[in-house]
Design a protein around this motif. Structure first.
Motif, PDB file in Angstrom:
ATOM      1  N   LYS A  71       1.241  -0.877  -0.128  1.00 16.26           N
ATOM      2  CA  LYS A  71      -0.213   0.658   0.018  1.00 16.26           C
ATOM      3  C   LYS A  71       0.689   1.546   0.018  1.00 16.26           C
ATOM      4  N   ALA A  72       1.603   1.073   1.077  1.00 18.29           N
ATOM      5  CA  ALA A  72       2.650   2.470   1.163  1.00 18.29           C
ATOM      6  C   ALA A  72       3.362   2.547  -0.989  1.00 18.29           C
ATOM      7  N   ILE A  73       3.688   2.047  -1.283  1.00 20.86           N
ATOM      8  CA  ILE A  73       4.482   1.502  -2.794  1.00 20.86           C
ATOM      9  C   ILE A  73       3.378   2.406  -3.914  1.00 20.86           C
ATOM     10  N   GLN A  74       2.233   1.807  -3.070  1.00 17.16           N
ATOM     11  CA  GLN A  74       0.872   2.169  -4.375  1.00 17.16           C
ATOM     12  C   GLN A  74       0.204   3.502  -3.871  1.00 17.16           C
ATOM     13  N   ASP A  75       0.284   4.187  -2.999  1.00 14.55           N
ATOM     14  CA  ASP A  75      -0.041   5.608  -2.757  1.00 14.55           C
ATOM     15  C   ASP A  75       1.062   5.863  -2.864  1.00 14.55           C
ATOM     16  N   GLN A  76       2.486   6.264  -2.805  1.00 14.16           N
ATOM     17  CA  GLN A  76       3.762   6.723  -3.008  1.00 14.16           C
ATOM     18  C   GLN A  76       3.551   7.165  -5.447  1.00 14.16           C
ATOM     19  N   ALA A  77       3.352   5.939  -5.911  1.00 14.15           N
ATOM     20  CA  ALA A  77       2.975   6.226  -6.899  1.00 14.15           C
ATOM     21  C   ALA A  77       2.345   7.316  -7.318  1.00 14.15           C
ATOM     22  N   GLU A  78       0.414   7.160  -6.668  1.00  7.99           N
ATOM     23  CA  GLU A  78      -0.643   7.815  -6.540  1.00  7.99           C
ATOM     24  C   GLU A  78      -0.111   9.711  -6.474  1.00  7.99           C
ATOM     25  N   ARG A  79       1.206  10.162  -5.542  1.00 12.43           N
ATOM     26  CA  ARG A  79       1.151  10.990  -5.138  1.00 12.43           C
ATOM     27  C   ARG A  79       2.296  11.589  -5.450  1.00 12.43           C
ATOM     28  N   LEU A  80       3.213  10.941  -5.656  1.00 14.03           N
ATOM     29  CA  LEU A  80       4.642  11.654  -6.574  1.00 14.03           C
ATOM     30  C   LEU A  80       5.059  10.460  -6.946  1.00 14.03           C
ATOM     31  N   ALA A  81       5.384   9.799  -8.032  1.00 16.74           N
ATOM     32  CA  ALA A  81       6.545   8.693  -9.041  1.00 16.74           C
ATOM     33  C   ALA A  81       7.722   8.942  -8.899  1.00 16.74           C
ATOM     34  N   TYR A  82       7.981  10.051  -9.326  1.00 13.27           N
ATOM     35  CA  TYR A  82       9.449   9.995  -9.232  1.00 13.27           C
ATOM     36  C   TYR A  82      10.323  11.824  -8.947  1.00 13.27           C
ATOM     37  N   SER A 312      18.611   7.271  -7.459  1.00  9.18           N
ATOM     38  CA  SER A 312      19.392   6.857  -6.098  1.00  9.18           C
ATOM     39  C   SER A 312      17.379   7.715  -5.299  1.00  9.18           C
ATOM     40  N   ALA A 313      17.767   7.353  -3.978  1.00  7.88           N
ATOM     41  CA  ALA A 313      16.858   7.800  -3.580  1.00  7.88           C
ATOM     42  C   ALA A 313      15.106   7.017  -3.977  1.00  7.88           C
ATOM     43  N   HIS A 314      14.874   6.374  -5.054  1.00  7.35           N
ATOM     44  CA  HIS A 314      14.197   6.935  -5.645  1.00  7.35           C
ATOM     45  C   HIS A 314      12.028   6.925  -4.647  1.00  7.35           C
ATOM     46  N   ALA A 319       9.592   5.004  -0.034  1.00 11.64           N
ATOM     47  CA  ALA A 319       8.261   4.873   0.243  1.00 11.64           C
ATOM     48  C   ALA A 319       7.939   3.213   1.346  1.00 11.64           C
ATOM     49  N   ALA A 320       8.987   2.591   0.454  1.00  9.89           N
ATOM     50  CA  ALA A 320       8.810   1.030   0.512  1.00  9.89           C
ATOM     51  C   ALA A 320       9.828   0.724   1.867  1.00  9.89           C
ATOM     52  N   GLY A 321      11.081   1.993   1.593  1.00  6.37           N
ATOM     53  CA  GLY A 321      11.652   1.641   2.748  1.00  6.37           C
ATOM     54  C   GLY A 321      11.186   1.615   4.246  1.00  6.37           C
ATOM     55  N   ILE A 322       9.829   3.455   4.274  1.00  9.60           N
ATOM     56  CA  ILE A 322       9.748   3.274   5.254  1.00  9.60           C
ATOM     57  C   ILE A 322       9.033   2.558   6.090  1.00  9.60           C
TER      58      ILE A 322
END
Length: 446
Positions: A71-82, A312-314, A319-322
């Motif tokens: 879910k963290a990856i999904q949410d981040q992809a919607e908010r700011l993917a890169y 670097s720091a994608h 988001a996945a690391g957190i």
């Protein structure tokens, strides 16, 4: 989601036709089709269930199908993917702070990479930039990655295709007490011998030429070789004496694998640099990193850091690391790895006592290896180093695989490193499969 390739046969055949698979002669491959996983298990295309007893590549510490990280990856992809690494963004800043706060207290900053190999590549550059020296020491029984610099760090046969190598890379021997050339009366005696040999080698190579000593805190793929008491402290002392940077590769051992956030904490040692990857996101997104001491961080306040990666720091990796670190804390997985490690150790010692083919077992937390031999008294290896023309170890892995125990081997060692979420009962059930297969391996000695 619908896929164009719908059958197991199609997936496998298309993979063989279009994918180049790692460390393999392509014409001989019959890749297993993996269709899903949950917890410590995954399923192949036929619906067969496997215990994932190597955490895939000793990275899937939280197991398969973790909803929090997904879910963290999904949410981040919607908010700011890169975003370019030059920007400060919330997840990038937050994860860096979390990593530094969990590391040994001498660490100051982190440079994020995509994985372990490029973490070691950048650690090499940093060590040379900071010291102005060019020689790098690393060990024969080591694996630090397969990119060119990391492969030159690597000591085992996977380095051969990158030779002739880069000038300045020097190899030394692990404190591999089980196969030591002398019958040491104690760990301390072994430690003294290996450190003495290393000190002499440093002197012969030129005290002022050596930038860094790279070592896996615990040798990983090459047999889970745990250093004897005092060894890592001795390395630290040698580095202090000669102005050398101590770099610990924690790509496998970091993030709870040994029952500590970082394996160096088991030995009360503070390196100058720590590289990591794998367990920071458990493979849910690519991420690695280079932790540097406060002194090194301060050096780059005034000196140019010649390191850079597009990814670097994608944001997705951060988001996945957190989410992964939060999950470790919420479930108490670091302490649990230490507790489950006691159960694992007892099970492995039982296998060692029972089976003629088991020469040694080595374990710390949920990181372990079973070393196979032809003769327990002489310690004759099950296969010769770098040679296995009959693919004997591959046959043993196939026997385990057939019974639903997934792992891999290297030289004579079978890796046992399950997800940190495993229960005592699951450990016992999985190791009973290992017990059955070792019965058959014992018969191969006749």
């Amino acid at each position: 989601m619908e896929f164009e390739l719908t059958t197991v046969k199609e997936i496998s055949e298309t993979s063989r036709k279009y994918n180049l698979h790692s460390w393999s002669a392509q014409g001989q491959l019959k890749p297993k089709v993996m269709i899903g996983g949950e917890g410590v298990y995954f399923w192949d295309g036929e619906g067969k269930r496997y215990y994932d007893m190597s955490s895939q590549l000793v990275n899937l510490n939280i197991g398969h199908g973790n909803k929090k990280v997904i879910k963290a990856i999904q949410d981040q992809a919607e908010r700011l993917a890169y975003s370019s690494p030059s920007f400060a963004i919330d997840v990038r800043s937050q994860l860096a702070k979390m990593v530094v706060e969990l590391a040994p207290d001498n660490m100051g900053k982190v440079f994020f990479t995509l994985g372990g190999a490029d973490a070691n590549e950048n650690a090499l550059k940093i060590a040379k930039m900071v010291t102005g020296r060019y020689k790098i020491f690393s060990r024969y029984r080591s694996y630090h990655g397969s990119t060119y610099g990391a492969a030159n760090l690597t000591g085992e046969p996977r380095r051969y295709t990158c030779e002739p190598g880069i000038p300045g890379f020097i190899k030394f021997f692990d404190p591999y007490v089980y196969r030591a050339p002398l019958p040491f009366p104690s760990e301390e005696a072994a430690c003294s011998y290996y450190l003495g040999q290393l000190r002499e080698q440093i002197i012969y190579e030129g005290r002022d030429a050596v930038a860094a000593i790279f070592l896996e805190t615990i040798t990983g793929s090459n047999g889970v070789i745990i250093p004897p008491r005092g060894y890592l402290k001795g390395i630290r002392d040698l580095c202090n004496e000669f102005g050398i940077l101590m770099v610990c590769d924690e790509v496998m051992t970091g993030w709870g694998r040994t029952g500590e956030w970082f394996a160096v904490s088991n030995f009360a040692v503070k390196p100058d640099i720590i590289t990591f990857a794998k367990g920071i996101t458990c493979g849910y997104a690519p991420l690695g990193g280079v932790l540097v001491s406060k002194a090194i961080a301060a050096y780059f306040d005034e000196h140019f850091l010649s390191c850079g990666l597009t990814y670097s720091a994608h944001p997705l990796g951060c988001a996945a690391g957190i989410a992964t670190i939060e999950y470790y804390k919420e479930k108490g997985l670091i302490g649990q790895a230490k507790e489950r490690g006691i159960t694992l150790g007892k099970l492995l010692e039982t296998l060692k006592e029972k089976h003629d083919c088991v020469g040694d077992v080595r374990y710390i937390g949920l990181f372990s290896a079973i070393e196979l031999v032809k003769n327990k008294v002489t310690k004759q290896p099950f296969v010769e180093y770098g040679l296995d023309p009959d693919k004997t170890m591959k046959k043993v892995i196939g026997m385990l695989d057939a019974k639903g125990f997934y792992t891999y081997s290297h030289e004579n060692s079978l890796l046992v490193a399950p997800p940190l979420i495993i229960t005592d009962q699951e450990l016992e059930d999985a190791l009973s499969i290992m017990d059955d297969v070792l019965n058959d391996v014992d018969k191969m000695l006749d």
